[in-house]
Enzyme design. Sequence first.
Site, PDB file in Angstrom:
ATOM      1  N   GLU A   1     -11.052  -0.924  -3.190  1.00  0.00           N
ATOM      2  CA  GLU A   1     -10.363  -0.184  -2.137  1.00  0.00           C
ATOM      3  C   GLU A   1      -9.250   0.659  -2.765  1.00  0.00           C
ATOM      4  OE1 GLU A   1      -9.102  -3.503   0.196  1.00  0.00           O
ATOM      5  OE2 GLU A   1      -7.444  -4.014  -1.132  1.00  0.00           O
TER       6      GLU A   1
ATOM      7  N   ASP B   1       0.823  -1.228   0.000  1.00  0.00           N
ATOM      8  CA  ASP B   1       0.000   0.000   0.000  1.00  0.00           C
ATOM      9  C   ASP B   1       0.853   1.273   0.000  1.00  0.00           C
ATOM     10  OD1 ASP B   1      -1.873  -2.039   0.559  1.00  0.00           O
ATOM     11  OD2 ASP B   1      -1.915  -1.551   2.686  1.00  0.00           O
TER      12      ASP B   1
END
Length: 323
Positions: free
Chosen positions: A205, A35
């Site tokens: 997401e 991420d």
Amino acid sequence: MKKLASLLALISIASSCAQKKIANNNPVFPGWYADPEGIIFDDTYYIYPTFSAPYDKQVYLDAFSSPDLVEWTKHTSVLDTSAIKWAKRAMWAPSIIKKDNKYFLFFGANDIQSDDELGGIGVAVSDSPEGPFKDHLGKPLIDKFHNGAQPIDQFVFRDKGGSYYLYYGGWRHCNVAKLNDDFTGFIPFEDGTIFKEITPESYVEGPFMFIKDGKYYFMWSEGGWTGPDYSVAYAISDSPFGPFKRVDKILQQDPAIATGAGHHSVIHPKGSDDYYMVYHRRPLDETDQNSRETCIDKMYFDENGFITPVKITNEGVKANPLK
């Protein structure tokens, strides 16, 4: 002649080492990290990733800095749960921005599954991009499920007019909210709502936004993060609120290189034509869901402003000093 031969041998070895270095810049730093948010502060590149481990071990965030995208320095534990009393685990997907000579780091914590649990999206602040960061609020900024969005995967965005917005959301829902001046809360939109849902087709997401040629490029992750189908798609809009009509998938696995390529960010040195995709992926010889590494590859546009599919590589990118 012997001296000349020795000298030529040394030059050959040095050249070979240099070529090897250029040819092996992915992953950009060692360790399991996911991420990643890439950003530039002054003349330095930074990456703020999730420490990729079982949730109960995700109790801190490291950061990395580089003068050129190739040589990286690790800044250990710029934020951890000792500074965030309400956070216990699952510190995820940091997003950072500079405002009024302060650095504000947004993060998710605790992986809450309902409105009855403590956790969500928090804010930490520091005088330096390298930390240490301290809790800005003493509580989560968002701790409820608005419009079905799990409060995770936050991205803070400064619009060209000077407003700051927070894009966020898991569980296949994405919201945007307008931050107030000191990042302690939100300013309602004209219709009175605070959290506006902007979920595009196939969104899962990891939202991200940037502006190019006056257009808003909104990007997100699709598929399951534990599997090979994790990927990134995007939309283009005239507004930071959409509508965001899905254009195409532009980052995904290459069975010859790595799987699970997703949850990305974009670095764009101001005044240049260079765009870099910063993302995580899973090596081919790894099956553990947390075995994710941070990589960088170039991102290009066609003559109509559409993003061409990003080729993931082991070579990565060449040095691009900001000074």
